[in-house]
Design a protein around this motif. Structure first.
Motif, mmCIF file in Angstrom:
data_model
loop_
_atom_site.group_PDB
_atom_site.id
_atom_site.type_symbol
_atom_site.label_atom_id
_atom_site.label_comp_id
_atom_site.label_asym_id
_atom_site.label_seq_id
_atom_site.Cartn_x
_atom_site.Cartn_y
_atom_site.Cartn_z
ATOM 1 N N VAL A 288 -7.849 2.286 -8.843
ATOM 2 C CA VAL A 288 -8.471 1.529 -8.814
ATOM 3 C C VAL A 288 -8.027 0.614 -8.491
ATOM 4 O O VAL A 288 -8.616 -0.313 -7.406
ATOM 5 N N LEU A 289 -6.749 -0.524 -8.506
ATOM 6 C CA LEU A 289 -5.451 -1.272 -7.223
ATOM 7 C C LEU A 289 -6.035 -0.809 -6.427
ATOM 8 O O LEU A 289 -6.124 -1.673 -4.999
ATOM 9 N N SER A 290 -5.853 0.602 -6.037
ATOM 10 C CA SER A 290 -6.046 1.150 -4.224
ATOM 11 C C SER A 290 -7.636 1.119 -3.945
ATOM 12 O O SER A 290 -7.982 0.455 -2.663
ATOM 13 N N ILE A 291 -8.572 1.244 -4.543
ATOM 14 C CA ILE A 291 -9.827 1.074 -4.628
ATOM 15 C C ILE A 291 -9.711 -0.336 -4.482
ATOM 16 O O ILE A 291 -11.160 -0.588 -2.770
ATOM 17 N N TRP A 292 -9.563 -1.164 -4.741
ATOM 18 C CA TRP A 292 -9.747 -2.389 -4.930
ATOM 19 C C TRP A 292 -9.202 -3.237 -3.360
ATOM 20 O O TRP A 292 -10.178 -3.722 -2.607
ATOM 21 N N SER A 293 -7.458 -2.751 -3.553
ATOM 22 C CA SER A 293 -7.222 -3.079 -1.790
ATOM 23 C C SER A 293 -7.894 -2.531 -0.589
ATOM 24 O O SER A 293 -7.891 -3.192 0.348
ATOM 25 N N SER A 294 -8.355 -1.109 -0.735
ATOM 26 C CA SER A 294 -9.076 -0.782 -0.149
ATOM 27 C C SER A 294 -10.117 -1.396 0.151
ATOM 28 O O SER A 294 -10.920 -1.830 1.590
ATOM 29 N N TYR A 295 -11.269 -1.931 -0.358
ATOM 30 C CA TYR A 295 -12.443 -2.182 -0.500
ATOM 31 C C TYR A 295 -12.466 -3.954 0.133
ATOM 32 O O TYR A 295 -12.897 -4.108 0.840
ATOM 33 N N GLU B 296 -10.701 6.775 3.152
ATOM 34 C CA GLU B 296 -9.638 6.716 2.456
ATOM 35 C C GLU B 296 -10.348 5.954 1.162
ATOM 36 O O GLU B 296 -10.272 6.348 -0.197
ATOM 37 N N PHE B 297 -10.952 4.540 1.463
ATOM 38 C CA PHE B 297 -12.011 4.404 0.543
ATOM 39 C C PHE B 297 -12.673 4.926 -0.310
ATOM 40 O O PHE B 297 -12.858 5.668 -2.097
ATOM 41 N N LEU B 298 -13.385 6.077 -0.140
ATOM 42 C CA LEU B 298 -14.080 7.280 -0.783
ATOM 43 C C LEU B 298 -13.854 8.514 -0.989
ATOM 44 O O LEU B 298 -13.926 8.488 -2.405
ATOM 45 N N ALA C 279 1.017 -0.995 -0.014
ATOM 46 C CA ALA C 279 0.162 0.012 0.167
ATOM 47 C C ALA C 279 0.911 1.296 -0.160
ATOM 48 O O ALA C 279 0.409 1.993 -0.722
ATOM 49 N N GLY C 280 2.061 1.050 0.767
ATOM 50 C CA GLY C 280 2.579 3.020 1.046
ATOM 51 C C GLY C 280 3.239 2.942 -0.344
ATOM 52 O O GLY C 280 3.444 3.893 -0.897
ATOM 53 N N MET C 281 3.943 1.434 -1.258
ATOM 54 C CA MET C 281 4.401 1.758 -2.628
ATOM 55 C C MET C 281 3.628 2.310 -3.462
ATOM 56 O O MET C 281 4.069 2.449 -4.512
#
Length: 175
Positions: free
Chosen positions: A155-162, A112-114, A45-47
């Protein structure tokens, strides 16, 4: 009713098995007292956040240093990229300095998701508009390309946070 003796273990005794537990406890307390979370720098997530910030910055700089033909389209693109960059940096700092442990009144995964949901939609719209108005100028095409790259990373961050916030909560409810 039996009134048998109970043994209570503490980390203070000089016994053999309790000493490693006390050392492990003191080392975990030391890691909680650290100012920065060094493991977040190397986490996925940091990278991912660093890659998003770099691609947004490159998109902003390439559009900023190009000659524009449509002022409103590219000013919108610049505003969206900078706002998204600032918000990603904000959440990055929150994770690095563990501010989410102090401010517990905010649901940080939901916030963060929103942010990623709204920011990604705006970034996708801005990248589409920038690509359609680029007129094959190299800087504008590069800016739109990095805008699309940042959209994919978001989009990758949305998927990982979801996946972390919603799926984990729904499975832990029933177990």
């Amino acid at each position: 009713m039996s009134h048998g003796a109970r043994v209570i273990r503490t980390g203070v005794s000089s016994g053999g098995p309790a000493a490693p537990q006390a050392a492990a406890t003191s080392s975990s307390v030391g890691s909680d007292a650290e100012l920065m979370d060094g493991a977040y720098f190397r986490s996925c997530a940091g990278m991912l956040k660093v890659a998003q910030m770099i691609s947004l910055l490159v998109a902003f700089i390439s559009v900023n240093n190009s000659s524009w033909t449509d002022y409103s389209a590219y000013s919108y693109f610049q505003i969206v990229t900078m706002c998204d960059l600032v918000m990603i940096l904000f959440f990055y700092i929150i994770h690095i300095f563990r501010i989410y442990r102090i401010l517990t009144c905010v649901s940080w995964p939901l916030a963060e998701f929103l942010h990623y949901l709204i920011g990604t939609i705006l970034l996708l719209i801005a990248s589409i508009v920038a690509a359609s108005k680029s007129y094959n100028l190299t800087g504008l095409v590069a800016g739109a390309t990095f805008g699309f790259l940042a959209t994919i990373l978001c989009v990758l961050s949305i998927w990982s946070s979801y996946k972390v916030s919603c799926i984990t909560q729904s499975t832990s409810k029933y177990h």
